[in-house]
Design an enzyme around this catalytic site. Structure first.
Site, short mmCIF file in Angstrom:
data_model
loop_
_atom_site.label_atom_id
_atom_site.label_comp_id
_atom_site.label_asym_id
_atom_site.label_seq_id
_atom_site.Cartn_x
_atom_site.Cartn_y
_atom_site.Cartn_z
N GLU A 159 15.57 49.84 26.61
CA GLU A 159 16.23 49.46 27.85
C GLU A 159 16.96 50.60 28.56
O GLU A 159 18.19 50.55 28.76
CB GLU A 159 17.20 48.30 27.59
CG GLU A 159 16.51 47.03 27.16
CD GLU A 159 17.44 45.84 27.06
OE1 GLU A 159 16.95 44.71 27.00
OE2 GLU A 159 18.69 46.03 27.03
N GLU A 353 11.80 42.00 22.80
CA GLU A 353 13.01 41.18 22.67
C GLU A 353 12.86 39.91 23.49
O GLU A 353 12.38 39.95 24.63
CB GLU A 353 14.27 41.89 23.18
CG GLU A 353 14.84 42.95 22.29
CD GLU A 353 16.16 43.51 22.84
OE1 GLU A 353 16.88 42.79 23.56
OE2 GLU A 353 16.45 44.68 22.55
#
Length: 438
Positions: A159, A353
């Site tokens: 991320e 995720e």
């Protein structure tokens, strides 16, 4: 929120990879046995973390990893996505821990899937500096040399969009800077670090390499031009800025000129090193409109009034304990949109995720959430998207960054006083889902 009338999850293709995820800073503890990270510095400052806590002990995974690997084996996952703490690797004996962890995973029949950077930058480094990208490649080479004989799947970064936005543009995560658009060098240097890491991994003989980027659909608040333009800008900033350079070898229109490089085309060649797969972290869409002249909020994060967009509430949806809307069909929309946008430049996708924050051991809301998202993922497969794997966030409750210990994302409950692990109802449900898929 209820599951689909008790019907079984549709079958996924043979060889589909099932796993769970964690990150080093959130679970390891043992901070005295490694060097400091930017998160250690950040959490030591009063008011930075909502409950005033730190990750000094967290789940004490550093000392309890055999117990946690046993939970993985009992769950029946194929793979475990964890992260390698850069400050730990640079500390005496730090890499030995990951050696032991990987051995334990292999002995349990669980594939190790390391993420090489998950936000815990050594405190002596700075993503505003270009040299940090090269330093990261050196770190990757050291880790790969030690672990590559047993690791068959690698993740470079986690991320970079959130690390840029929350840590450097808005200041609510480490290192706590509020630079707004002056944070763009952080984005570029992380992307460059990713490309250099891919090269370093290939040089070490590694294969099966990807990245874990966060993405979600951007919905305009209305059909009015001001709202659609704001939504397009937000989508560029949070989605395309971190996908286009990797998948297309170019920045979205107008963004490359803002990047700190004397030779942007050369950097983009590095950033676009071919990947074996592309990781997507998905939680929810974002509803975006024109600026309102006042601060708005998204997922508990304040969005300053001076930005050229505002974030609105998605109404009429269930919400997690974090306040995030539950929109499983957004995952289908996202993946089909990626296939349309990137075409044959898009490698196979892995959901690196997906998860939710709910309290309690009898966590049927989490079961309903995961059930609905697996069905949405299967819808994307049916529509022709090449998806190869799915990782739940997270194996166990942990230190949730600036939220401290107030949010519980785990399939396993952790008592932070005794550190006892207790599998939740969702753990047992997911175990049965995996058995049915085999």
């Amino acid at each position: 929120m209820a599951t689909d009338a008790g019907n079984p999850i549709p079958r996924f293709p043979a060889g589909f990879l099932w796993g769970v995820s964690t990150s080093a800073h959130q679970i390891e503890g043992a901070v005295d046995e490694r060097g400091p990270s930017v998160w250690d510095v950040f959490t030591a400052e009063p008011g930075r973390v909502k409950d005033g806590s730190t990750a000094a002990v967290a789940c004490d995974h550093y000392h309890r990893y055999p117990e946690d690997v046993a939970l993985l084996a009992g769950l029946g996952v194929d793979a475990y996505r964890f992260s390698v703490s850069w400050p730990r690797v640079t500390s005496p004996g730090g890499l030995d821990f990951y050696d032991r962890l990987v051995d334990e995973l292999c002995a349990a029949g669980v594939r190790p899937v390391p993420t090489l950077f998950h936000w815990d930058l050594p405190a002596s480094l700075d993503w505003l500096e270009r040299d940090t990208a090269s330093r990261f490649a050196d770190h990757v080479s050291v880790v790969a040399e030690r672990l590559n004989d047993r690791v068959g799947k690698w993740i470079t970064l986690n991320e970079p969009a959130e690390h840029t936005l929350l840590g450097h543009a808005l200041g609510v995560h480490a290192p706590g800077r509020r630079l707004l658009f002056d944070a763009l060098p952080v984005a570029h240097h992380q992307l460059l670090a990713h490309g250099l890491a891919v090269r370093a991994l290939r040089a070490a003989g590694a294969a099966d390499i990807g990245i874990a980027n966060s993405h979600g659909p951007t919905w305009p608040a209305s059909a009015e031009p001001a709202d659609t333009e704001a939504a397009d800008f937000y989508d560029t900033l949070l989605n395309r800025l971190f996908a286009d350079p990797i998948l297309l070898g170019e920045y979205p229109d107008g963004m490359g000129e803002l990047m700190p490089s004397s030779d942007i085309s050369a950097d983009l060649k590095v950033i676009a090193e071919p990947l074996d797969w592309y990781g997507v972290n998905y939680y929810a869409p974002t509803l975006v409109g024109a600026p309102l002249g006042t601060e708005t909020e998204f997922g508990g994060v304040p969005i300053p009034a001076e930005l050229p967009f505002s974030v609105r509430e998605i109404e009429g949806r269930p919400r997690t304990d974090f306040g995030w809307p539950v929109v499983p069909e957004g995952l289908t929309e996202l993946l089909c949109g990626f296939r349309e946008r990137y075409g044959d430049r898009l490698p196979p996708i892995v959901i690196t995720e997906n998860g939710c924050s709910y309290e309690g051991l009898d966590d049927h809301d989490r079961i309903a959430y995961l059930d609905a998202h697996l069905r949405a993922l299967h819808d994307a497969l049916t529509a022709g998207v090449d998806v190869r794997g799915y990782f739940v966030w997270s194996l166990m409750d942990n230190f949730e960054w600036a939220e401290g210990y107030a949010r519980r994302f785990g399939l396993v409950h952790v008592d932070y006083e005794t550190l006892e692990r207790v599998p939740k109802a969702s753990y047992h449900w997911f175990r049965e889902v995996l058995r049915a898929q085999r």
